[in-house]
Write an enzyme that holds these catalytic residues in place. Structure first.
Site, PDB file in Angstrom:
ATOM      1  N   GLU A   1      -4.194  -7.483   6.249  1.00 42.62           N
ATOM      2  CA  GLU A   1      -3.449  -6.525   7.055  1.00 42.62           C
ATOM      3  C   GLU A   1      -4.367  -5.430   7.577  1.00 42.62           C
ATOM      4  OE1 GLU A   1      -0.707  -4.212   4.763  1.00 42.62           O
ATOM      5  OE2 GLU A   1       0.521  -3.680   6.484  1.00 42.62           O
TER       6      GLU A   1
ATOM      7  N   GLU B   1      -5.652   8.022   0.473  1.00 40.03           N
ATOM      8  CA  GLU B   1      -6.329   8.309  -0.789  1.00 40.03           C
ATOM      9  C   GLU B   1      -6.668   7.015  -1.532  1.00 40.03           C
ATOM     10  OE1 GLU B   1      -3.692   9.906   0.432  1.00 40.03           O
ATOM     11  OE2 GLU B   1      -4.736  11.769   0.907  1.00 40.03           O
TER      12      GLU B   1
ATOM     13  N   TYR C   1       7.587  -5.179  -1.042  1.00 37.73           N
ATOM     14  CA  TYR C   1       6.497  -4.842  -1.976  1.00 37.73           C
ATOM     15  C   TYR C   1       6.874  -3.601  -2.796  1.00 37.73           C
ATOM     16  CZ  TYR C   1       2.790  -7.972  -0.170  1.00 37.73           C
ATOM     17  OH  TYR C   1       2.018  -9.035   0.174  1.00 37.73           O
TER      18      TYR C   1
ATOM     19  N   SER D   1      10.645  -2.877   5.773  1.00 38.48           N
ATOM     20  CA  SER D   1      10.827  -2.657   7.208  1.00 38.48           C
ATOM     21  C   SER D   1      11.947  -3.536   7.741  1.00 38.48           C
ATOM     22  CB  SER D   1       9.552  -2.996   7.974  1.00 38.48           C
ATOM     23  OG  SER D   1       8.495  -2.249   7.461  1.00 38.48           O
TER      24      SER D   1
END
Lengths: 370, 395
Positions: free
Chosen positions: B249, B379, B133, B166
């Protein structure tokens, strides 16, 4: 929690009743003497007719026996409208203590009257500035005639001036180490002095003095006191959640409406993030409060840790919600004309009652074994 | 209810007979986690057997339909399976991004051929997936991503680079977001593509973190050819899938802390590490108070997670509320690790050595700092709550 059908109906009933009959402005009316009473009698009678004053009283004694989740749903709505009634004192603390009493005659005499709002009762368990319910200096002395007399002073007795019955904690001096017992003292009893000390939230409260005051033991020892305190803390947590929700809803409305620098102040990220954070805290406080109430109803072993946790969390969140409410309303939040300050005052008083967040956090740690 | 109880007994019996003893031991190190994939080397025979048995039941992906390698369980039946596994401490037999992310995406947006090809392989632990992503220039502003996929007759040609992928260096395949229409509004020109990490032109470079470990990579694409059939959903509709997955997720963030603190009580850790006073309480009142405060927040968070789950199971939408859980859950986890460092004192500072399994306290504490960055920063979560839950005006 997901409510069942009965609970949903009760929540709707309470929401309608408090929306129609309770108004935060009543706090000012009572404070300023425009209403000559320590509480909102019209609202209390309406609650009686709807059965809410007997929400925890067994059906055999004319109550609804709805359980603590129900009592919490009522308290949450009462919190939203700052209902000025002896609900926590009479319908929760006293009803629970009497329900646990070992004396059928006492129960039969008082519970039906509490259930239909003919009588008001309260709990007197504090002495001094801080909540230390298990080590009272007030003494109960057995008289020669088989009766008992109380000697001592109590503070922070909610609704004492209006109460027909006071349930007073005292050390019975039997040395069995089981802690304080509760004694029933009727209004007007010999040696009972009530000094009214209304609190910052304009609610009826008093210091009382007992001087050879005749009293009748509830006969259930410390478990009756502890059951009463647990129920009271859990229901106060729900009231504090209602306060937090209402203050937040009003603040959110103001963020939409108030314009500065040519735009709604709610479009500023500095305020958005604080509001978003607070909304999560309120959701959590509410989830935990009702989880704790449910745990009490089911008598789960974890309830003794969950209740002080819920009270500590709800008190802290309600305080922050009120403080943020004042700050975000700017100068208007500081005025007596706006209601935000009334919520801030009630949040402070309810947060302290039956143990503030420091007391409750410590009680939680004890219950968790550390 | 009676049906669920019968199911519970079946599950309990099967687990008792089939879960190897070694797979009931708590997870102690990274080696104990089974990621699966073509190049996976099991660290024990028990690991291999456990995966094989669970996959044969469809219980590695319990809610996926049977024809795609799952067991077709209802959320309630799945909850029973989870509870029964937790009861005996059974480990998760395998997990990777294929289960958490790609599976749900394919089930909702994939073609029948894509589902049949990819889902059973994920469920059996044969293919290990990673997620592409973020890019160096597209972090919180993910939709500004620049990795290009040019459509040719029967394939795409991909050029660009991804970051924070990852374990890209160990994964077999990647699902990624690529720009397929550079002229459209930024969200409207993105597609969702599957690619094989063994394709020519793909290279990876691990990134060392402050924890000393390298769970993330940079991944480079240099004229990588990707077959047309690897496009998931419609061309230029990838943002819809990405948003769905991000929400999914976040919904899956539970109250349970990962790693070293999993299933451990900070109060009990502190009693052991610091000692007890005459009343049997943690002999350091300020730490005791802080731990209790944290555990109260954790209890409130779990109560909220349970409520959100119950609402989701009752068919009430969760939507943007999942951002609340992502925000608070990760901030709570950071606080928990901070307190753990206070509790463990000097021992928690050790970076190497036997007793701390190579500085596990220090390393996990440092790693936890990324929780509120990965998967959407705190945030950004607060922005989402403000915009979509509180409906405050855009800034």
């Amino acid at each position: 929690m997901l409510l069942n059908d009965d609970q949903s109906m009760l929540a709707d009933l309470a929401a309608r009743l408090f929306t129609d009959k309770a108004d935060p402005d009543t706090v000012r009316a009572i404070r300023d003497g425009r209403i000559d009473s320590g509480y909102d009698q019209t609202l209390w009678q309406a609650m009686g007719e709807a059965g809410l004053t007997g929400i925890l009283v067994p059906e055999a004694h004319g109550g609804m026996d709805f359980g603590l989740v129900g009592a919490g749903l009522v308290a949450r709505e009462a919190g939203r409208r700052l209902a000025m009634t002896p609900y926590v004192s009479s319908a929760v603390l006293a009803a629970t203590a009497l329900g646990a009493a070992d004396d059928d005659a006492l129960r039969a005499r008082w519970l039906p009257a509490l259930a239909d709002a003919r009588a008001i009762a309260t709990l007197a368990c504090d002495e001094g500035r801080h909540h230390r319910p298990h080590d009272p200096a007030t003494r109960a002395v057995a008289g020669g005639d088989g009766g008992w007399h109380l000697q001592g002073e109590k503070t922070l007795v909610s609704d004492a001036a209006e109460a027909d019955l006071l349930l007073v904690s005292a050390d019975d001096g039997d040395g069995d180490g089981d802690g304080p017992c509760l004694f029933a003292v009727e209004a007007g009893a010999a040696g009972l002095t009530i000094e009214s000390t209304p609190l910052l939230d304009s609610r009826s409260c008093a210091r009382i003095t007992l001087d050879r005051t005749p009293a009748q033991p509830l006969g259930a020892g410390r478990p009756a006191l502890d059951a009463s305190l647990r129920a009271g803390r859990a229901v106060l947590a729900a009231e504090l959640v209602g306060i937090a929700r209402e203050v937040f809803a009003r603040t959110l409305g103001y963020l939409h409406e108030r314009r500065q620098f040519g735009r709604a102040i709610g479009s500023f990220q500095a305020l958005q993030h604080r509001a978003a954070h607070l909304s999560v805290e309120i959701e959590m406080a509410e989830a935990l409060a009702f989880r704790a109430l449910e745990a009490c109803d089911r008598d789960e072993p974890g309830a003794d840790a969950m209740v002080p946790a819920a009270k500590a969390k709800a008190a802290a969140v309600a305080r922050v919600a009120a403080a943020e409410g004042v700050q975000m309303h700017g100068g208007m939040g500081m005025t007596d004309e706006f209601d935000i300050g009334l919520f801030m005052k009630r949040a402070r008083a309810a947060g302290h009652t039956l143990g503030g967040d420091r007391y409750c956090t410590d009680a939680f740690a004890r219950a968790r074994g550390y | 209810m009676a049906e669920l109880e019968a199911w519970r007994m079946d599950v309990r019996d099967w687990l008792a007979a089939n879960c190897p003893d070694a797979m009931r031991e708590p997870v102690r190190s990274a080696d104990d986690h089974v990621w699966g994939g073509r190049r996976w080397v099991f660290s024990s025979e028990a690991q291999r057997l456990w995966l094989e048995r669970m996959a044969a039941k469809g219980w590695t992906a319990p809610e996926w339909p049977v024809e795609y390698g799952g067991a077709g369980l209802s959320p309630e039946a799945h909850a029973v399976l989870r509870e029964e596994m937790a009861r005996i401490g059974a480990r998760t037999p395998v997990s990777n991004f294929g289960f958490w992310m790609l599976g749900p995406a394919l089930l909702k947006f994939g073609s029948e051929a894509q589902k049949r090809r990819h889902l059973p392989a994920i469920a059996r632990g044969e293919i290990r997936w990673c997620q592409g992503y973020s890019e160096p220039g597209a972090g919180s502003d993910l939709a500004s991503l620049q990795t290009r996929a040019e459509a040719h007759d029967d394939h795409f040609v991909v050029n660009g680079r991804k970051i924070w992928t990852s374990y890209a260096d160990r994964a077999d395949c990647m699902f990624c977001l690529v720009r397929t229409d550079p002229d459209a509004r930024k969200q409207a020109g993105i597609s969702f593509l599957l690619l094989d990490m063994e394709s020519e032109g793909v290279s990876t470079r691990p990134i060392q973190l402050i924890s000393g470990e390298s769970p993330f990579c940079e991944t480079f694409f240099d004229d990588v050819s990707v077959p047309q059939e690897n496009l998931v959903g419609e061309l230029n509709q990838g943002w819809t899938i990405a948003k769905y997955l991000l929400t999914h997720e976040r919904e899956n963030i539970g109250g349970e802390p990962p790693g070293l603190l999993k299933g451990r009580d900070l109060g009990a850790m502190a009693l052991a590490a610091i000692g007890a006073d005459a009343e049997g309480r943690i002999d350091e009142p300020s730490l005791r108070h802080d731990i209790a405060g944290l555990e109260i927040d954790a209890m409130a968070f779990r109560a909220l997670v349970d409520d959100v789950r119950a609402r989701a199971e009752a068919g009430q939408g969760v939507g943007a509320r999942s951002a609340m859980l992502k925000y608070y859950g990760t901030e709570l986890n950071k606080r928990r690790y901070d307190l753990m460092m206070d509790v463990m004192g000097a021992e928690a500072l050790e970076w190497e050595g036997e007793r701390t399994h190579g500085g596990q306290y220090a390393r996990e504490w440092l790693r936890s700092k990324g929780n509120s960055i990965e998967g959407g920063t705190s945030e950004i979560m607060l922005d989402i709550v403000a915009a979509h839950v509180l409906e405050l005006p855009r800034g």
